[in-house]
Design an enzyme around this catalytic site. Structure first.
Site, PDB file in Angstrom:
ATOM      1  N   GLU A  23       2.385   6.329  -2.354  1.00 13.00           N
ATOM      2  CA  GLU A  23       3.476   7.306  -2.389  1.00 13.00           C
ATOM      3  C   GLU A  23       4.319   7.274  -3.656  1.00 13.00           C
ATOM      4  O   GLU A  23       4.649   8.326  -4.204  1.00 13.00           O
ATOM      5  CB  GLU A  23       4.379   7.096  -1.172  1.00 13.00           C
ATOM      6  N   LEU A  42       0.818  -1.210   0.000  1.00  8.85           N
ATOM      7  CA  LEU A  42       0.000   0.000   0.000  1.00  8.85           C
ATOM      8  C   LEU A  42       0.856   1.267   0.000  1.00  8.85           C
ATOM      9  O   LEU A  42       0.460   2.294  -0.561  1.00  8.85           O
ATOM     10  CB  LEU A  42      -0.929   0.000   1.214  1.00  8.85           C
ATOM     11  N   CYS A  43       2.045   1.186   0.619  1.00  9.29           N
ATOM     12  CA  CYS A  43       2.904   2.376   0.636  1.00  9.29           C
ATOM     13  C   CYS A  43       3.363   2.742  -0.775  1.00  9.29           C
ATOM     14  O   CYS A  43       3.490   3.921  -1.121  1.00  9.29           O
ATOM     15  CB  CYS A  43       4.102   2.147   1.559  1.00  9.29           C
ATOM     16  N   THR A  44       3.599   1.701  -1.591  1.00 11.14           N
ATOM     17  CA  THR A  44       3.994   1.954  -2.981  1.00 11.14           C
ATOM     18  C   THR A  44       2.843   2.589  -3.745  1.00 11.14           C
ATOM     19  O   THR A  44       3.039   3.549  -4.516  1.00 11.14           O
ATOM     20  CB  THR A  44       4.412   0.645  -3.672  1.00 11.14           C
TER      21      THR A  44
END
Length: 448
Positions: free
Chosen positions: A214, A209-211
């Site tokens: 962001e 999810l961070c990829t």
């Protein structure tokens, strides 16, 4: 010696059905009667009317099967037309099952195909019991698991836990992925069922999810951002429906905005569908090859004209052509194709208490369960009219609802929670009432 046969339009089929051979099944009896019985009595259900399903309907109709039915919940889209050859541009928006059935009946005289435009879960269990063979042309693990559980639910075991042949519901399963494909024969109780070999399917690709939030690096990241993150932000509390065109269009539009923001090319509507639905690009020639293999196995099962596949064929056409047959082994402890999940109960347990117990049982883990007993609805969660009709049973002892039978099999359909995933499923439950004459210690000794 084979019976003398009048000229037939199915000349090539007659070579299989009217002549003896060295590789035939033990029940094979060649002759005109076999061919006529196949056409008159054999009933085959095709599940799925997409790329593989269209091929299956055509091949089965041309192979002597006259009584076919097809079930599919999807409508035709423009992106289907390059490989789902039964559909035309003017068919876009129409139900796949209805158009596919109509087109095959127009081209193959004498065949009758009944379409069902609905979800496979919308049909009751007995609907599937009306067919001799079920042919699967699906692109979903969840849908395969459901049909597998339904077919295995008909399987009965004798007192020695040996499967009874007359209760076996054979399935022929096909699948394609680009230039690769498989065809397999599933005979519940004899060969491994789908659940026995679920490990054959690799886990779905998941993006951190961070990829997504962001540092998106490709078009798929932008699509999954719109699907997994942006949708919940904007539509709080509303579940995303991948089969709703308006929902899919919204995700596509948001993915395009995200891609433009980060300068990422390649976001298209068809790619959005593929990423969200985990659709693998399909190739018409692969569908045709796998369908031919599945149809041949269906004919073998129905007629006994040859020994069936043992039991999993893989095809690879990426570089040249490679096929291989692997004989997988049945899992003797399988919860789906085994004798059933053993549940011990007191005679005072009500149906409502029993349904609540299914949520906690580690082998079942089923919520919102509907219960049937020998085709009789004890309690149905839906539709509302059936729920109201069966609601009064909830406070009655299950022992009484099962006609005070000391031990027997129930079927439960509902939502199964497994590995943090929810999916529709069916379980065969072997219920044993404690303290009743005729129930031995052995009945209560083991699980499934």
């Amino acid at each position: 010696m084979a019976d003398a046969a009048p000229p037939s339009k199915s000349r090539d089929l007659d070579k299989l059905l009217l002549r003896p051979g060295n590789l035939v099944g033990p029940t094979f009896d060649p002759g005109v009667q076999l061919r006529d019985d196949l056409q008159e009595y054999a009933r085959v259900l095709v599940v799925g009317a997409g790329g593989l399903g269209c091929e299956l309907l055509k091949d089965l109709a041309l192979s002597g099967f006259k009584n076919l039915e097809v079930i599919d919940m999807d409508r035709i889209e423009v992106t289907n037309l390059n490989r789902q050859f039964l559909f035309r541009l003017e068919d876009v928006g129409k139900p796949k099952a209805e158009v596919a059935a109509k087109r095959v009946m127009e081209r193959v005289s004498g065949v009758n195909i009944v379409p069902h435009f609905c979800r496979i879960e919308d049909k009751d269990i007995e609907f599937y019991n009306d067919f001799n063979i079920i042919a699967l042309g699906l692109d979903s693990i969840e849908a395969r698991s459901y049909i597998n559980a339904v077919a295995c639910s008909f399987l009965e075991y004798d007192s020695d836990d040996n499967p009874r042949e007359e209760t076996m519901k054979p399935m022929v399963d096909g699948g394609t992925e680009g230039f690769k494909g498989h065809a397999r024969v599933i005979v519940p109780g004899v060969t491994p069922c789908f659940e026995c070999t679920i490990w054959l399917f690799p886990p779905q690709v998941k993006f951190p999810l961070c990829t997504l939030a962001e540092t998106p690096r490709n078009a798929a990241h932008c699509i999954e951002y719109a699907h997994l993150i942006k949708w919940d932000e904007v539509h709080s509390g509303q579940a995303f429906d991948p089969d709703n065109p308006d929902h899919m269009k919204w995700v596509y539009d948001e993915a395009v905005k995200r891609a433009e923001l980060f300068g990422i090319p390649g976001v298209t509507y068809s790619l959005t569908q593929g990423v969200v639905k985990n659709i693998i690009p399909a190739i018409a020639s692969t569908n045709a090859i796998i369908s031919a293999a599945c149809t041949l196995e269906t004919l073998k099962i129905a007629s006994g004209c040859s020994k069936t596949l043992s039991n999993y064929l893989t095809y690879n056409g990426v570089e040249g052509l490679h096929t291989k047959v692997t004989e997988f082994v049945k899992d003797k402890d399988c919860l789906v194709c085994g004798p059933g999940i053993l549940i011990e109960l007191d005679t005072a347990v009500t149906l409502k208490k029993f349904i609540d117990m299914l949520e906690e049982d580690p082998k079942v883990l089923m919520t919102k369960a509907s219960i049937t007993y020998h085709g009789k609805n004890l309690y149905m969660q839906a539709p509302p009219v059936l729920e109201e009709m069966t609601r009064s049973n909830l406070e009655l002892p299950l022992y009484d609802l099962m006609d005070k039978t000391p031990k027997d099999v129930l079927h439960a359909t509902g939502t199964i929670n497994k590995d943090d995933k929810k999916s529709s499923g069916l379980r065969k439950l072997r219920v044993v009432f404690k303290g009743i004459d005729g129930v031995t210690d052995m009945d209560m000794a083991g699980g499934a």
